[in-house]
Motif scaffolding. Structure first.
Motif, PDB file in Angstrom:
ATOM      1  N   GLY A  64       0.804  -1.207   0.000  1.00  0.00           N
ATOM      2  CA  GLY A  64       0.000   0.000   0.000  1.00  0.00           C
ATOM      3  C   GLY A  64       0.839   1.261   0.000  1.00  0.00           C
ATOM      4  O   GLY A  64       1.955   1.304  -0.540  1.00  0.00           O
ATOM      5  N   ALA A  65       0.319   2.303   0.652  1.00  0.00           N
ATOM      6  CA  ALA A  65       0.969   3.613   0.635  1.00  0.00           C
ATOM      7  C   ALA A  65       2.157   3.704   1.568  1.00  0.00           C
ATOM      8  O   ALA A  65       2.890   4.694   1.533  1.00  0.00           O
ATOM      9  N   PHE A  66       2.345   2.699   2.426  1.00  0.00           N
ATOM     10  CA  PHE A  66       3.464   2.752   3.365  1.00  0.00           C
ATOM     11  C   PHE A  66       3.959   1.349   3.637  1.00  0.00           C
ATOM     12  O   PHE A  66       3.283   0.351   3.357  1.00  0.00           O
ATOM     13  N   CYS A  67       5.150   1.296   4.205  1.00  0.00           N
ATOM     14  CA  CYS A  67       5.682   0.043   4.735  1.00  0.00           C
ATOM     15  C   CYS A  67       6.319   0.349   6.087  1.00  0.00           C
ATOM     16  O   CYS A  67       6.472   1.515   6.471  1.00  0.00           O
ATOM     17  N   ARG A  68       6.670  -0.699   6.802  1.00  0.00           N
ATOM     18  CA  ARG A  68       7.251  -0.549   8.132  1.00  0.00           C
ATOM     19  C   ARG A  68       8.681  -1.039   8.118  1.00  0.00           C
ATOM     20  O   ARG A  68       9.011  -2.011   7.413  1.00  0.00           O
ATOM     21  N   ALA A  69       9.524  -0.377   8.927  1.00  0.00           N
ATOM     22  CA  ALA A  69      10.934  -0.752   8.950  1.00  0.00           C
ATOM     23  C   ALA A  69      11.520  -0.501  10.332  1.00  0.00           C
ATOM     24  O   ALA A  69      10.983   0.269  11.125  1.00  0.00           O
ATOM     25  N   ASP A  70      12.634  -1.153  10.609  1.00  0.00           N
ATOM     26  CA  ASP A  70      13.411  -0.943  11.831  1.00  0.00           C
ATOM     27  C   ASP A  70      14.770  -0.364  11.464  1.00  0.00           C
ATOM     28  O   ASP A  70      15.458  -0.897  10.574  1.00  0.00           O
ATOM     29  N   ALA A  71      15.156   0.721  12.131  1.00  0.00           N
ATOM     30  CA  ALA A  71      16.486   1.282  11.922  1.00  0.00           C
ATOM     31  C   ALA A  71      17.525   0.362  12.555  1.00  0.00           C
ATOM     32  O   ALA A  71      17.438   0.048  13.740  1.00  0.00           O
ATOM     33  N   VAL A  72      18.507  -0.071  11.760  1.00  0.00           N
ATOM     34  CA  VAL A  72      19.535  -0.979  12.253  1.00  0.00           C
ATOM     35  C   VAL A  72      20.917  -0.330  12.291  1.00  0.00           C
ATOM     36  O   VAL A  72      21.850  -0.880  12.883  1.00  0.00           O
ATOM     37  N   ALA A  73      21.054   0.835  11.666  1.00  0.00           N
ATOM     38  CA  ALA A  73      22.312   1.579  11.724  1.00  0.00           C
ATOM     39  C   ALA A  73      21.995   3.061  11.636  1.00  0.00           C
ATOM     40  O   ALA A  73      21.139   3.477  10.846  1.00  0.00           O
ATOM     41  N   VAL A  74      22.665   3.867  12.457  1.00  0.00           N
ATOM     42  CA  VAL A  74      22.455   5.313  12.474  1.00  0.00           C
ATOM     43  C   VAL A  74      23.638   5.979  11.795  1.00  0.00           C
ATOM     44  O   VAL A  74      24.779   5.895  12.276  1.00  0.00           O
ATOM     45  N   LEU A  75      23.402   6.620  10.671  1.00  0.00           N
ATOM     46  CA  LEU A  75      24.460   7.277   9.907  1.00  0.00           C
ATOM     47  C   LEU A  75      24.661   8.722  10.353  1.00  0.00           C
ATOM     48  O   LEU A  75      25.771   9.249  10.269  1.00  0.00           O
ATOM     49  N   ARG A  76      23.589   9.353  10.784  1.00  0.00           N
ATOM     50  CA  ARG A  76      23.663  10.713  11.342  1.00  0.00           C
ATOM     51  C   ARG A  76      22.707  10.756  12.510  1.00  0.00           C
ATOM     52  O   ARG A  76      21.497  10.646  12.350  1.00  0.00           O
ATOM     53  N   ALA A  77      23.251  10.896  13.706  1.00  0.00           N
ATOM     54  CA  ALA A  77      22.454  10.766  14.921  1.00  0.00           C
ATOM     55  C   ALA A  77      21.869  12.099  15.363  1.00  0.00           C
ATOM     56  O   ALA A  77      22.464  13.162  15.163  1.00  0.00           O
ATOM     57  N   SER A  78      20.703  12.021  15.985  1.00  0.00           N
ATOM     58  CA  SER A  78      20.100  13.179  16.642  1.00  0.00           C
ATOM     59  C   SER A  78      20.827  13.452  17.949  1.00  0.00           C
ATOM     60  O   SER A  78      21.338  12.541  18.606  1.00  0.00           O
ATOM     61  N   ALA A  79      20.845  14.725  18.342  1.00  0.00           N
ATOM     62  CA  ALA A  79      21.430  15.081  19.632  1.00  0.00           C
ATOM     63  C   ALA A  79      20.629  14.509  20.795  1.00  0.00           C
ATOM     64  O   ALA A  79      21.135  14.418  21.925  1.00  0.00           O
ATOM     65  N   ASP A  80      19.408  14.096  20.528  1.00  0.00           N
ATOM     66  CA  ASP A  80      18.553  13.532  21.575  1.00  0.00           C
ATOM     67  C   ASP A  80      18.744  12.028  21.754  1.00  0.00           C
ATOM     68  O   ASP A  80      18.158  11.433  22.652  1.00  0.00           O
ATOM     69  N   ARG A  81      19.566  11.416  20.923  1.00  0.00           N
ATOM     70  CA  ARG A  81      19.747   9.964  20.992  1.00  0.00           C
ATOM     71  C   ARG A  81      20.612   9.579  22.191  1.00  0.00           C
ATOM     72  O   ARG A  81      21.632  10.205  22.474  1.00  0.00           O
ATOM     73  N   VAL A  82      20.181   8.526  22.892  1.00  0.00           N
ATOM     74  CA  VAL A  82      20.932   7.953  24.004  1.00  0.00           C
ATOM     75  C   VAL A  82      20.983   6.439  23.811  1.00  0.00           C
ATOM     76  O   VAL A  82      20.283   5.870  22.970  1.00  0.00           O
ATOM     77  N   THR A  83      21.820   5.776  24.591  1.00  0.00           N
ATOM     78  CA  THR A  83      21.872   4.322  24.558  1.00  0.00           C
ATOM     79  C   THR A  83      20.701   3.761  25.343  1.00  0.00           C
ATOM     80  O   THR A  83      20.481   4.122  26.504  1.00  0.00           O
ATOM     81  N   ALA A  84      19.939   2.892  24.710  1.00  0.00           N
ATOM     82  CA  ALA A  84      18.781   2.300  25.387  1.00  0.00           C
ATOM     83  C   ALA A  84      19.249   1.502  26.597  1.00  0.00           C
ATOM     84  O   ALA A  84      20.179   0.700  26.497  1.00  0.00           O
ATOM     85  N   PRO A  85      18.631   1.690  27.767  1.00  0.00           N
ATOM     86  CA  PRO A  85      19.075   0.979  28.969  1.00  0.00           C
ATOM     87  C   PRO A  85      18.764  -0.509  28.945  1.00  0.00           C
ATOM     88  O   PRO A  85      19.382  -1.283  29.691  1.00  0.00           O
ATOM     89  N   CYS A  86      17.830  -0.945  28.107  1.00  0.00           N
ATOM     90  CA  CYS A  86      17.441  -2.355  28.073  1.00  0.00           C
ATOM     91  C   CYS A  86      17.921  -2.998  26.783  1.00  0.00           C
ATOM     92  O   CYS A  86      17.729  -2.447  25.695  1.00  0.00           O
ATOM     93  N   GLU A  87      18.534  -4.182  26.885  1.00  0.00           N
ATOM     94  CA  GLU A  87      19.044  -4.871  25.709  1.00  0.00           C
ATOM     95  C   GLU A  87      17.938  -5.337  24.770  1.00  0.00           C
ATOM     96  O   GLU A  87      18.178  -5.610  23.591  1.00  0.00           O
TER      97      GLU A  87
END
Length: 393
Positions: A64-87
């Motif tokens: 359809g008009a969209f699909c879903r995806a998971d980000a697996v690599a960050v090429l340019r990170a936001s300043a708001d990004r942190v390491t997730a505390p849970c594995e």
């Protein structure tokens, strides 16, 4: 000529990440180095933040008009990004948390953006509402957890958009140390378990517990609804106390009222000569409410579906409090409620899209927005709780 839609499932895409969208993901579009989509589809990408450039794997594509995806690599990170505390807060992991990769303040900003967008687009309401922080921090707040049990009898949490069970050793959203004893035991394969953390920090499985809110103790039967954030029940009671303004000797309705926490606040406003009618479909909740409020003779409970009872309740209300399920009230219920002519409606909502739709419906019936507050009652997730004051014009 119609261009056939390619199935992008399992394809790696390079995406420019745009604004956050309702549902715990951001809107991404294929980057300059990726393959253009002749249909102009967008990609709803999890584990990303606005302004980032990521590589993402498509997890679902229905053509359809969209699909879903998971980000697996960050090429340019936001300043708001942190390491997730849970594995387990990762692609292919637990589906409970959406925003562990964002700073808590940034999480609230994301939720604020979603709420404002829904209100503006769906209800035509523009304002400066902000999702407020509740006390207790971003971890260790969740007092109720529903666990799934796999075929081997191992309890865990479900993966995102899946029935698969993640065999977690703990959940950081629950108070520290409460879940491991439950997760470490064998359980009936294929079952579900409700774990409730009581006021002294002990995990109880499918048994009655005691909670406190609005200055009272509430003994809750297994499965009876109670807010999962320990500060939310009192917070909502405070907003209702401020906004409802039920007149002394008047009539107030508490619809979808649960055990009557908000009804107890309304009872203090109408006094002994007034009436508070609680309508709740769960008979267990009604029984618990009656046991909790024996001293408030003005509070009356009815175990029934709200949608069927609005037309039969008497007399007409001065004030109504509504706290419906996630789907909200809907057109028929708003119409029936407006026909009874309350001066004010204090509407509690846990979904911004449903809230915006219901506000638009109330507007059609002559009720204007007199106040709006929102609370981050579910840190690390995309969920929030909001309260709106509707006033008859």
């Amino acid at each position: 000529m119609t261009v056939p839609v390619a199935d992008w499932t399992d394809r790696m895409l390079e995406l420019e990440v745009g604004p956050v969208a309702h549902g715990g993901h951001c809107v991404g579009r294929v980057g300059d180095d990726g393959e253009p989509d002749p249909h102009g589809r967008v990609v709803f990408v999890r584990h990303a933040l606005p302004g980032e450039r990521v590589r993402a794997v498509v997890t679902e594509d229905g053509g359809g008009a969209f699909c879903r995806a998971d980000a697996v690599a960050v090429l340019r990170a936001s300043a708001d990004r942190v390491t997730a505390p849970c594995e387990w807060a990762r692609p292919g992991g637990c589906g409970g948390c959406d925003f562990q990769h964002a700073d808590p303040a940034a999480q609230r900003a994301l939720k604020t953006a979603v709420l404002r967008e829904q209100l503006s687009r769906v209800a035509g309401v523009d304002g400066d509402v902000v999702v407020e922080e509740l006390p207790g921090g971003a971890l260790g707040w969740r007092t109720r957890v529903r666990l799934a049990v796999d075929a081997a009898g191992t309890a865990g949490l479900r993966a995102h958009r899946s029935h698969d069970v993640c065999p977690v050793a703990d959940c950081l959203l629950a108070p520290a140390g409460t879940l491991p004893p439950v997760l470490g035991r064998a359980h009936r394969p294929g079952s579900e378990i409700e774990v409730t953390v009581d006021d002294v920090g002990v995990a109880r499985v499918d048994v009655a517990v005691v909670a406190h809110a609005a200055g009272r103790a509430w003994e809750l039967s297994p499965g009876v609804f109670w807010q999962v954030h320990p500060a939310l029940a009192d917070t909502l009671a405070g907003v209702v106390a401020s906004w409802a303004r039920a007149p002394e000797g008047g009539v107030a309705w508490d619809l979808y009222g649960g055990v009557g926490v908000l009804a107890s606040v309304l009872a203090g406003q109408v006094g002994p000569s007034g009436t508070v009618m609680v309508v709740e479909s769960s008979r267990d909740a009604v029984d618990d409410g009656r046991r909790a409020l024996p001293d408030l003779g003005q509070v009356r409970f009815r175990a029934a579906r709200v949608e069927r009872e609005i037309a039969t309740l008497a007399p007409d209300p001065d004030v109504v409090v509504t706290d419906p399920p996630r789907a909200g009230l809907g057109r028929a219920t708003v119409r029936a409620l407006a026909a009874r002519g309350p001066e004010r409606v204090v509407h509690v909502a846990c979904d911004p899209a449903s809230l915006a739709r219901d506000l638009g419906l109330f507007d059609e019936h002559g009720y204007r927005l007199g106040g709006l507050r929102a609370f981050d009652a579910f840190p690390m997730t995309h969920h929030m709780e909001a309260v709106a004051l509707l006033e008859r014009t």
